[in-house]
Structures are given as structure tokens and as C-alpha cells.
Design a protein around this motif. Structure first.
Motif, PDB file in Angstrom:
ATOM      1  N   PRO A 227       0.785  -1.231   0.000  1.00 61.65           N
ATOM      2  CA  PRO A 227       0.000   0.000   0.000  1.00 61.65           C
ATOM      3  C   PRO A 227       0.822   1.288   0.000  1.00 61.65           C
ATOM      4  O   PRO A 227       0.254   2.363  -0.182  1.00 61.65           O
ATOM      5  CB  PRO A 227      -0.795  -0.110   1.302  1.00 61.65           C
ATOM      6  N   ILE A 308      -6.033  -8.373  -5.997  1.00 64.48           N
ATOM      7  CA  ILE A 308      -7.170  -7.734  -5.335  1.00 64.48           C
ATOM      8  C   ILE A 308      -7.437  -6.401  -6.020  1.00 64.48           C
ATOM      9  O   ILE A 308      -6.648  -5.457  -5.901  1.00 64.48           O
ATOM     10  CB  ILE A 308      -6.913  -7.576  -3.823  1.00 64.48           C
ATOM     11  N   THR A 333      -2.385  -5.985   0.673  1.00 61.28           N
ATOM     12  CA  THR A 333      -3.446  -5.208   0.048  1.00 61.28           C
ATOM     13  C   THR A 333      -3.820  -4.011   0.925  1.00 61.28           C
ATOM     14  O   THR A 333      -3.587  -4.008   2.143  1.00 61.28           O
ATOM     15  CB  THR A 333      -4.667  -6.110  -0.228  1.00 61.28           C
ATOM     16  N   GLY A 414      -2.873   5.443   3.120  1.00 62.50           N
ATOM     17  CA  GLY A 414      -2.541   4.618   4.284  1.00 62.50           C
ATOM     18  C   GLY A 414      -1.132   4.047   4.235  1.00 62.50           C
ATOM     19  O   GLY A 414      -0.614   3.773   3.159  1.00 62.50           O
ATOM     20  N   THR A 442      -8.071   6.589  -1.179  1.00 64.53           N
ATOM     21  CA  THR A 442      -8.704   6.489   0.134  1.00 64.53           C
ATOM     22  C   THR A 442      -9.480   5.183   0.213  1.00 64.53           C
ATOM     23  O   THR A 442     -10.144   4.799  -0.738  1.00 64.53           O
ATOM     24  CB  THR A 442      -9.630   7.705   0.372  1.00 64.53           C
TER      25      THR A 442
HETATM   26  N1  SAH Z   1      -4.522  -3.855  -5.814  1.00 66.63           N
HETATM   27  C1  SAH Z   1      -4.710  -2.807  -4.856  1.00 66.63           C
HETATM   28  C2  SAH Z   1      -6.019  -2.094  -4.993  1.00 66.63           C
HETATM   29  C3  SAH Z   1      -6.202  -1.357  -6.290  1.00 66.63           C
HETATM   30  S1  SAH Z   1      -7.735  -0.506  -6.337  1.00 66.63           S
HETATM   31  C4  SAH Z   1      -4.572  -3.390  -3.434  1.00 66.63           C
HETATM   32  O1  SAH Z   1      -4.536  -4.598  -3.269  1.00 66.63           O
HETATM   33  O2  SAH Z   1      -4.479  -2.612  -2.504  1.00 66.63           O
HETATM   34  C5  SAH Z   1      -7.282   1.119  -5.861  1.00 66.63           C
HETATM   35  C6  SAH Z   1      -7.904   1.454  -4.525  1.00 66.63           C
HETATM   36  O3  SAH Z   1      -7.171   0.864  -3.472  1.00 66.63           O
HETATM   37  C7  SAH Z   1      -7.907   2.935  -4.205  1.00 66.63           C
HETATM   38  O4  SAH Z   1      -8.983   3.568  -4.817  1.00 66.63           O
HETATM   39  C8  SAH Z   1      -8.042   2.903  -2.707  1.00 66.63           C
HETATM   40  O5  SAH Z   1      -9.373   2.664  -2.326  1.00 66.63           O
HETATM   41  C9  SAH Z   1      -7.251   1.686  -2.331  1.00 66.63           C
HETATM   42  N2  SAH Z   1      -5.860   2.007  -1.916  1.00 66.63           N
HETATM   43  C10 SAH Z   1      -4.737   1.559  -2.466  1.00 66.63           C
HETATM   44  N3  SAH Z   1      -3.653   1.994  -1.790  1.00 66.63           N
HETATM   45  C11 SAH Z   1      -4.132   2.750  -0.788  1.00 66.63           C
HETATM   46  C12 SAH Z   1      -3.519   3.476   0.269  1.00 66.63           C
HETATM   47  N4  SAH Z   1      -2.194   3.525   0.436  1.00 66.63           N
HETATM   48  N5  SAH Z   1      -4.324   4.130   1.143  1.00 66.63           N
HETATM   49  C13 SAH Z   1      -5.660   4.085   1.006  1.00 66.63           C
HETATM   50  N6  SAH Z   1      -6.282   3.420   0.031  1.00 66.63           N
HETATM   51  C14 SAH Z   1      -5.539   2.747  -0.854  1.00 66.63           C
END
Ligand code: SAH
Length: 477
Positions: A227, A308, A333, A414, A442
């Protein structure tokens, strides 16, 4: 970066050390080991220095430092007396003469600093903390010492000996790199580490004779980058990123993570922003296959986990169909990373017996989900890509029976230094959003256990402005 790391060739070059005590002796030893022609100016020498002098390894002027000493054609100067005025004087004069100078433990008087080193000559690793803490540098060095087998020096000798022949055989740099990586991680290296140098040579000759340049099919690594916090990468992700010829990445990948990939790799941005796709998914799939067919090792780096909401499945579907070898490396994720860093347990014996990850992505202005199921009690529901659709999410949950008092949290960026958490209840969160204006990426978490965050929150995002914003992330996969 405050200092430029370089390795200086001082073979047979005149070098000056002012001072003859223990501190000076350590620096003399270092210069001597690097082949410098060392002159020591000091009224007295420690026994170790006396011995070096007696063996003719150093030149000694048995007197105090004089200003004209710096006119002796030296290539570098180290001041290591126990008298600060003298050290400062040496430093000032050396700077006037544009001579590189080091005053031991006084970074302000230095034009260069001496790193902590791990010596596996010809492999040398230098560590610097920019003068902030020599002790920290030494601790890092100690860790590196234990990581780098002493045989690495001998391995480097083999590389030097075979370099020209390998180059002649493999004209293409990719083929060459592939061959060396194979040698340095395979049977040759094992024999070197075991001390069997003759056998290592025989194996090397055989490998060189047997290897066929060109024609190799590359490989694709579908890597989850997590993330945002680079510490959350897996070891495998890091290893593959450091071997990659090409890194194909999108907006969800934080700069701090990209910075860990191989520096001279080719970087291809295929970003995805909400409604602004830099490259269509079909084109990304085709690109990966095409690069691999050119023999390249391709890291397809994705935010979070590739499977995911990452369309990883579609990408490897194409690779599978085209016979391109690939591996999938899972990542943390966003739900798991953000929940941990926000102090929200996704399951909890008293509050949530299950957790559901759903996409809150709008299609034709609505979100098509099984709301009845998402409204069931005793669970945590995590919405990815839900920021734009939040009003609909709130409406639908309440409409299907979730109480307006249900806690909800929005975690922005995050696990990064920019992390922000906005929380409230289904009844209040839209007001919070209107006021705070969270930005993508977010993640939205709904459930009783969200309220535990006030007790369990532990991660305080430094939000340092010098970090710069991480690349903002689309609100869509
Ligand atoms: N494959 C990724 C998700 C991709 S979809 C995973 O597994 O995390 C993209 C969404 O993921 C964003 O719109 C948000 O909702 C979430 N996201 C990804 N990284 C994030 C982060 N660091 N903080 C908050 N939300 C995050």
C-alpha cells in the motif's frame, strides 16, 4: 544526498596525515591499504606507526606541522592531531589549496568524510551517515559484514578474469547480464564460497563453452508493491525488482517503492487515473508479452496485491495464452495495510466475525453490490475505490438496515508518511468529507471495530513536507 560517494584511486599517490597518535594511525593504515604513499607529520609516533615507518611503508617528518607542508604536492590530507587549532589550520589551508581534506570527527572542517567500510577487495562497501553518527554507520557495517560472505572478493576476481571473454561471446548486454547473474548465483559462486577455486574455474570454462547467446525468452513478474510503506514489500518482490530489466508501473505505486527497483532498468509508466487511462488494459497486457519475448525480465509492479482489484488476472491471462513464463508475487493489500496502520482490527471476537472487500467503484452512476449481504451485522466491510461513490454507499447501507450510528473510517494514503484517517458514523461521515476533502487513494472501512481505533491507533504519520506527496492514486483499478 549531502555527500557524493566516490572511490578514489590513490595508488602510489602522495597523501598527508598530520598527527601521530591512535586516531592518525587508523587513517594511515587505511591510506596504506589503499596503496597511498603516506607521509606522516608528527613530533612522535605510536608504536604501530613506528613499525610501519621502520618497514619503509610510510614517510615520517618528525616535527610539528608547518603551513608550507601543504605545498608538497599531496593528493589528499587528513588532520588527526589532538589539538583542534592545528586541525582547523590544516583544514583551512588545504581548502585554500583546493586539496581534499578530512578532519577526523569534525564534519564541518572536512571537504570529504571517510565512510565505514566492508572490505572484500576488490569488492568494497562504503557506508556513510553523512557525519551524523559514525556509530550508526559502524552498526550498519557490522550487519553488512555478516551478510556478505568473505568469498565475494574472490568471486569478483573471477569476474575480472573472464570479463573480456564473456563480453566477446555475448554481444548483447541483456544476454551478458543474464549469463553473469546465472554464474554469480549458481555453481561457480558456490564453489568459490567453498574455497574450491580450481573447480570454480573448470565449471566456469564449461558454462562459458555451453552457453548460447540470444534467443532467451524473458519472464514477467507480477509483483504486489503493497500500500505505500516500502518496508511492507516482500523479500521476493525486492529481489525481483532489483533484477528487472524493465519496470512497468502505474499510479498506485509510491515513489519510495519505485526507488528500490534496479536503477538502470527501463521504467514504463502505464498509469491509471480515474477516467484517464494512460494506457488501455489490453495494451498493457500486450506490452508485457512483447517485452518478455525480447528476452527481458519484466516487473509489472502494482499497488497492494495484484489479485485484489488489480486486474492481475487479466494480465496473466494474456501471458498464459502467449506462452510467456510468469510469477505472481503477492503484496499487502490496501485493506490489510490501512487497517493495521489505522489501528482497526478487521476481525474481532466481539465485533466482527468476517470481513468483506468490495469495490465501491461507480458504474453508470450506481454501485451494483449485494447490499443486503453487506448490511448484515457482525462484519467489517472494506470499500476500495469508494470515495466518489461514498454518498451512495452510505445511502444503500442505511436503506438496507445498518444503523446510522455505525462507525466508519476513511484512510487516505494509508501506511505512508502522509496517512490521514477521517472517521465518524454513517450519519456524520458525509459532513466530515465535505469539510476535510479527502483525496484518493482512500479506503473506506465500515463496522463496529472501527471504533477501536481510538484505543488501538499506534501509527503517527510524520506527514513531513520534505517527503513530498506520494504519487496520488487513481480511484479506480
Ligand atoms: N490492488 C490494490 C487495490 C487497487 S484498487 C490493493 O490490493 O491494494 C485502488 C484502490 O485501493 C484505491 O482507490 C483505494 O481505495 C485503495 N488504496 C490503495 N492503496 C491505498 C492506500 N495507500 N491508502 C488508502 N487506500 C488505498
Amino acid at each position: 544526498m549531502r555527500y557524493l560517494p566516490i572511490f578514489l584511486d590513490i595508488q602510489s599517490k602522495p597523501c598527508l596525515v598530520v598527527g601521530g597518535g591512535e586516531v592518525a594511525a587508523r587513517k594511515v593504515d587505511l591510506l596504506h591499504r589503499a596503496g597511498g604513499a603516506v607521509t606522516v607529520i608528527a613530533p612522535e609516533l605510536t608504536p604501530a606507526l613506528q613499525e610501519l615507518h621502520a618497514k619503509g611503508h610510510i614517510h615520517h617528518l618528525s616535527r610539528a606541522f608547518e603551513d608550507r607542508d601543504l605545498e608538497g604536492g599531496y593528493h589528499l590530507v587528513i588532520a588527526a592531531t589532538n589539538q583542534p587549532e592545528i586541525n582547523q589550520r590544516v583544514s583551512a589551508l588545504a581548502r585554500e589549496h583546493r586539496l581534499p581534506v578530512n578532519v577526523v570527527d569534525h564534519p564541518d572542517d572536512c571537504s570529504f568524510i571517510v565512510p565505514s567500510i566492508v572490505d572484500r577487495s576488490p569488492v568494497v562497501v562504503a557506508v556513510s551517515t553523512g557525519g551524523a553518527s559514525p556509530i550508526l554507520a559502524r552498526l550498519i557495517r557490522a550487519r553488512l559484514e555478516s551478510l556478505i560472505p568473505s568469498g565475494y572478493g574472490r568471486l569478483a576476481d573471477i569476474c575480472a578474469r573472464y570479463r573480456d571473454r564473456v563480453k566477446a561471446k555475448f554481444r548483447n548486454p541483456n544476454d551478458r547480464r543474464g549469463f553473469w547473474e546465472y554464474i554469480l548465483q549458481g555453481r561457480v559462486a558456490e564453489r568459490v564460497f567453498a574455497g574450491n577455486l580450481r573447480e570454480a574455474d573448470i565449471v566456469m570454462e564449461n558454462e562459458l563453452a555451453a552457453a548460447k547467446p540470444g534467443g532467451g525468452m524473458g519472464e514477467v513478474y507480477l509483483v504486489g508493491g503493497g500500500p505505500g510503506d516500502p518496508d511492507l514489500l516482500t523479500f521476493r518482490a525486492l529481489r525481483l525488482m532489483q533484477q528487472a530489466d524493465v519496470v512497468v508501473y502505474d499510479r498506485l505505486v509510491a515513489k519510495a517503492i519505485l526507488a528500490l527497483a534496479r536503477r538502470d532498468a527501463q521504467y514504463i509508466y502505464v498509469g491509471k487515473e480515474r477516467d484517464n487511462h494512460a494506457m488501455r488494459q489490453e495494451d498493457i497486457n500486450a506490452l508485457l508479452a512483447q517485452l518478455a519475448r525480447q528476452g527481458k525480465r519484466v516487473v509489472r509492479l502494482k499497488g497492494g496485491d495484484p489479485f485484489i482489484f488489480g486486474r492481475g488476472g487479466e494480465e496473466i491471462d494474456t501471458l498464459m495464452a502467449e506462452g510467456v513464463p510468469f510469477q505472481v508475487v503477492p503484496g499487502i493489500t490496501a485493506a490489510v495495510g490501512c487497517a493495521a496502520y489505522a489501528g482497526i482490527p478487521l476481525t474481532h471476537r466481539d465485533h466482527a466475525q468476517s470481513v468483506t472487500f468490495v469495490t465501491g467503484h461507480l458504474k453508470d452512476g450506481t454501485i451494483n453490490l449485494n447490499w443486503k449481504q453487506l448490511a448484515e451485522p457482525n462484519q467489517t466491510v472494506v470499500f476500495y475505490m469508494g470515495l466518489v461513490g461514498l454518498p451512495i454507499i452510505v445511502d444503500k447501507l442505511i436503506e438496507h438496515g445498518v444503523p446510522a450510528e455505525m462507525p466508519i473510517a476513511l484512510v487516505q494514503q494509508g501506511t505512508t508518511p502522509m496517512q490521514r484517517v477521517f472517521s465518524g458514523t454513517l450519519g456524520t461521515i458525509l459532513e466530515v468529507v465535505e469539510h476535510e476533502k479527502p483525496k484518493p487513494p482512500t479506503l473506506i472501512i465500515v463496522g463496529e471495530s472501527v471504533s477501536l481505533r481510538h484505543k488501538l491507533g499506534w501509527f503517527e504519520a510524520p506527514s513531513r513536507s520534505e517527503e513530498g506527496p506520494i504519487q496520488t492514486i487513481g480511484d479506480q483499478p
